[in-house]
Structure formats: structure tokens, C-alpha cells
Design an enzyme around this catalytic site. Sequence first.
Site, PDB file in Angstrom:
ATOM      1  N   ARG A  62       2.062   0.088  -3.251  1.00  0.00           N
ATOM      2  CA  ARG A  62       0.970   0.852  -3.870  1.00  0.00           C
ATOM      3  C   ARG A  62      -0.360   0.221  -3.466  1.00  0.00           C
ATOM      4  O   ARG A  62      -0.834  -0.736  -4.053  1.00  0.00           O
ATOM      5  CB  ARG A  62       1.132   0.837  -5.391  1.00  0.00           C
ATOM      6  CG  ARG A  62       0.020   1.535  -6.137  1.00  0.00           C
ATOM      7  CD  ARG A  62      -0.027   3.012  -5.864  1.00  0.00           C
ATOM      8  NE  ARG A  62       1.137   3.707  -6.408  1.00  0.00           N
ATOM      9  CZ  ARG A  62       1.434   4.977  -6.105  1.00  0.00           C
ATOM     10  NH1 ARG A  62       0.676   5.672  -5.254  1.00  0.00           N
ATOM     11  NH2 ARG A  62       2.503   5.545  -6.626  1.00  0.00           N
ATOM     12  N   GLN A  81       9.316  11.951  -1.818  1.00  0.00           N
ATOM     13  CA  GLN A  81       7.888  12.234  -1.606  1.00  0.00           C
ATOM     14  C   GLN A  81       7.365  11.374  -0.455  1.00  0.00           C
ATOM     15  O   GLN A  81       7.622  10.169  -0.395  1.00  0.00           O
ATOM     16  CB  GLN A  81       7.164  11.922  -2.922  1.00  0.00           C
ATOM     17  CG  GLN A  81       5.723  11.575  -2.806  1.00  0.00           C
ATOM     18  CD  GLN A  81       4.807  12.576  -3.508  1.00  0.00           C
ATOM     19  OE1 GLN A  81       5.141  13.750  -3.660  1.00  0.00           O
ATOM     20  NE2 GLN A  81       3.659  12.114  -3.921  1.00  0.00           N
ATOM     21  N   ARG A  86       7.604   4.875   4.799  1.00  0.00           N
ATOM     22  CA  ARG A  86       6.893   3.871   3.994  1.00  0.00           C
ATOM     23  C   ARG A  86       7.832   2.992   3.179  1.00  0.00           C
ATOM     24  O   ARG A  86       7.382   2.016   2.586  1.00  0.00           O
ATOM     25  CB  ARG A  86       5.874   4.543   3.074  1.00  0.00           C
ATOM     26  CG  ARG A  86       6.478   5.415   1.994  1.00  0.00           C
ATOM     27  CD  ARG A  86       5.390   5.976   1.082  1.00  0.00           C
ATOM     28  NE  ARG A  86       5.937   6.817   0.022  1.00  0.00           N
ATOM     29  CZ  ARG A  86       5.261   7.220  -1.029  1.00  0.00           C
ATOM     30  NH1 ARG A  86       3.994   6.882  -1.180  1.00  0.00           N
ATOM     31  NH2 ARG A  86       5.808   7.985  -1.955  1.00  0.00           N
ATOM     32  N   HIS A 156      -2.061   6.673   4.735  1.00  0.00           N
ATOM     33  CA  HIS A 156      -2.481   6.836   3.337  1.00  0.00           C
ATOM     34  C   HIS A 156      -3.406   5.679   2.941  1.00  0.00           C
ATOM     35  O   HIS A 156      -3.028   4.802   2.141  1.00  0.00           O
ATOM     36  CB  HIS A 156      -1.230   6.853   2.462  1.00  0.00           C
ATOM     37  CG  HIS A 156      -1.418   7.472   1.111  1.00  0.00           C
ATOM     38  ND1 HIS A 156      -2.366   7.042   0.225  1.00  0.00           N
ATOM     39  CD2 HIS A 156      -0.770   8.488   0.511  1.00  0.00           C
ATOM     40  CE1 HIS A 156      -2.276   7.766  -0.878  1.00  0.00           C
ATOM     41  NE2 HIS A 156      -1.316   8.657  -0.729  1.00  0.00           N
ATOM     42  N   ASP A 203      -7.786  15.514  -5.415  1.00  0.00           N
ATOM     43  CA  ASP A 203      -6.642  15.551  -4.488  1.00  0.00           C
ATOM     44  C   ASP A 203      -6.873  16.729  -3.543  1.00  0.00           C
ATOM     45  O   ASP A 203      -6.571  17.876  -3.875  1.00  0.00           O
ATOM     46  CB  ASP A 203      -5.333  15.719  -5.290  1.00  0.00           C
ATOM     47  CG  ASP A 203      -4.099  15.454  -4.434  1.00  0.00           C
ATOM     48  OD1 ASP A 203      -4.246  15.186  -3.230  1.00  0.00           O
ATOM     49  OD2 ASP A 203      -2.979  15.519  -4.991  1.00  0.00           O
ATOM     50  N   GLU A 273      -7.564   9.611   3.845  1.00  0.00           N
ATOM     51  CA  GLU A 273      -6.296   9.518   4.573  1.00  0.00           C
ATOM     52  C   GLU A 273      -6.252  10.468   5.768  1.00  0.00           C
ATOM     53  O   GLU A 273      -6.101  11.676   5.591  1.00  0.00           O
ATOM     54  CB  GLU A 273      -5.151   9.889   3.620  1.00  0.00           C
ATOM     55  CG  GLU A 273      -5.226   9.228   2.264  1.00  0.00           C
ATOM     56  CD  GLU A 273      -4.364   9.944   1.209  1.00  0.00           C
ATOM     57  OE1 GLU A 273      -3.384  10.619   1.571  1.00  0.00           O
ATOM     58  OE2 GLU A 273      -4.704   9.843   0.026  1.00  0.00           O
TER      59      GLU A 273
HETATM   60  C1  BG6 Z   1      -1.815  11.687  -1.824  1.00  0.00           C
HETATM   61  C2  BG6 Z   1      -1.421  13.082  -2.224  1.00  0.00           C
HETATM   62  O1  BG6 Z   1      -1.935  11.588  -0.443  1.00  0.00           O
HETATM   63  O2  BG6 Z   1      -0.813  10.784  -2.280  1.00  0.00           O
HETATM   64  C3  BG6 Z   1      -1.242  13.136  -3.738  1.00  0.00           C
HETATM   65  O3  BG6 Z   1      -2.420  14.003  -1.821  1.00  0.00           O
HETATM   66  C4  BG6 Z   1      -0.246  12.076  -4.187  1.00  0.00           C
HETATM   67  O4  BG6 Z   1      -0.817  14.434  -4.100  1.00  0.00           O
HETATM   68  C5  BG6 Z   1      -0.718  10.735  -3.673  1.00  0.00           C
HETATM   69  O5  BG6 Z   1      -0.159  12.088  -5.588  1.00  0.00           O
HETATM   70  C6  BG6 Z   1       0.140   9.543  -4.091  1.00  0.00           C
HETATM   71  O6  BG6 Z   1       1.458   9.743  -3.784  1.00  0.00           O
HETATM   72  P1  BG6 Z   1       2.545   8.658  -4.167  1.00  0.00           P
HETATM   73  O7  BG6 Z   1       3.878   9.263  -3.811  1.00  0.00           O
HETATM   74  O8  BG6 Z   1       2.239   7.433  -3.361  1.00  0.00           O
HETATM   75  O9  BG6 Z   1       2.390   8.404  -5.640  1.00  0.00           O
END
Ligand code: BG6
Length: 298
Positions: A62, A81, A86, A156, A203, A273
Site C-alpha cells: 500500500r 482487483q 503487484r 499506481h 477517482d 497513475e
Molecule cells: C485506483 C482506482 O487506481 O486504485 C480505484 O482508480 C481503487 O478505484 C484504487 O480504489 C486502489 O485500489 P486497491 O485495490 O489498491 O485498493
Amino acid sequence: MSVEEVKDESGNIRIIRATLKSGSQCEIYTFGATVTKFTTPDGKDLIWLSSTAKLDGTKAIRGGIPLVFPHFGQPIKEMPQHGFARNNTWKVEGTEIKDDAFQTTLSLDQTMATHEAWPFPYKLELVVAMKDNELKTQYIVTNTGPESFRFQSLQHTYLNVADISATTVTGLMGQRYLDKTAADTTLLNIEERGAADITQFVDRVYVGTHLNSTPGGVLVKCPTGKIRVQGSATYGDGIAMPSDTVMWNPWAEKAKGMGDFDDDGYLKMLCIEPGLVQDFHMLPAGYKANLTQVLSFL
Ligand code: BG6
């Protein structure tokens, strides 16, 4: 200058840390090929990393620059997701250091990470190149199989803005964007603000914001300083293709809902990003797509 490699019990590289003569530093975890630090010669930390981030390989990191592939969000419901790049461990292909420049290349392929919902041979490479005030990350997808595949990719990038209430983002005026917080997320809006501030959950996917349309990139002015994020993409032998730019800040409530996100972290970070995420891209057999980010401290 120096390079330090931290290894696990089996002798595999876990972390690479590089320091240039000027004092610039970067740190990369092989888990996710995640850059977790970039510091300028005068000690400015440009990258945000949650103090509660899991760094032991149990969860995507994170903060830093996690890499998204082969899908953004969760359009393929069976896959996690943001895909599997990653949260798998990459291989270090090679590292070079000079007084004023550092470079390392990491890679991942289908023998190391895959998913039955996306069962294609592929190779990912991340080339990280640091100069004193600049960190360039080239994220290359190669289709090594016999048939075309569809993919999305994204860097990201979590920026350490220090104080979101004193942060503005320029370089996006006139760009079209999808607003993922709106009732209709398919509408294309137009950014009307020359200098955008962030005062709530944001977002957005700014579509087709490649270098031709934003020659100076996106400029984030904040207490850390002036941070420029330039995203661009090419395919094949270097033919330019439009790339997108996501802007994300979860704000207070969503930050609290994430176990690995500092409760007040949303006040200190902003994600800008570069990505190839508006819809999927088809990559023919043998082709490459290169998504490059240049992060500079001005
Ligand atoms: C962003 C997305 O790039 O990543 C968001 O646009 C998402 O929708 C965010 O919530 C974080 O994602 P994650 O899976 O790392 O919690």
C-alpha cells in the site's frame, strides 16, 4: 554511490536499495516490483508509503508504485482487483550503478504468475532508472505467445504531497475524464480547472492524456515541492500511443475502511497513475507495449 541487496532465507533478493553520489535514493521490493522510495539529493521523499503497508508478501504493498496487470479494477471478476503483477515476486535481471545514475531491470512471466481467467504467455519488465532528481520507470508488456491477448497496465504511483489541503494539480485542463465516483461512470466529462485541488474522494480516469496533449506532464504543486509526472506509451518498435492518467485519493471514510492505509494518510498522499486502462488493448503475438513514467522533482 552504493547498491544494497537484502535477501530472504533462500538467498532470493527481497529489496534493492540504491544511493547515488548526490544522495538520491531509491528502494524497490521484488514483491510486485514495487518501488517504495525515491528521495532527491536534498532529502525530499517523493513517494508515499503507508506506515501500515504489508511488506512481507502477504498483500500488495500500500504505497510506492504498485504495478497493475493484466486488468485495472476488476473487469474480469475471477481475477483479483488490479491483476496479479503487484502481488507476485519478480526476478532481478540486472543492476548497474555509476556515480550519477542507477538502473535495474526486474521481470515476471507466466511461469512465475498467471491466472486461469487470463491464461496467456507474457513477459513483464520494469526498468527503473534513477538520476539525481528523476526516476524513470519503463513498464513493458510483451506478448510471448502465439495469439493476441487483451490487457490493461498501469503504474499506481502514490505521491507524498505532505498536505493535500495545500496541493494543486495542473496540466489536465481540457482533458476528458471518466468519474468513477459519479452515478454514471461511463460519461466523458471535461476538466475545466487549470489548477485542480482535492477536497474529497476522487477517482478519475483522464483518457488519452499522452505527452502530445500534455507536453509538460502533470504538475503537482505541494509542500513537498513541485513534482512532475509524465506518462507516455509506445507499442511495437516505438510507435506512440495515447495513455491515460488516473487520479485517486480515497479520502477519510474509505481510508479508514482499508486495514493497510493510515487513517490520516489521505491527507498526505495523492495517486497520479499513468496507465493503459481505458478499455482493454489488444497486443498481437510478439508485440510489446511500453508504458513509461518519468517522475521529476523541479
Ligand atoms: C485506483 C482506482 O487506481 O486504485 C480505484 O482508480 C481503487 O478505484 C484504487 O480504489 C486502489 O485500489 P486497491 O485495490 O489498491 O485498493
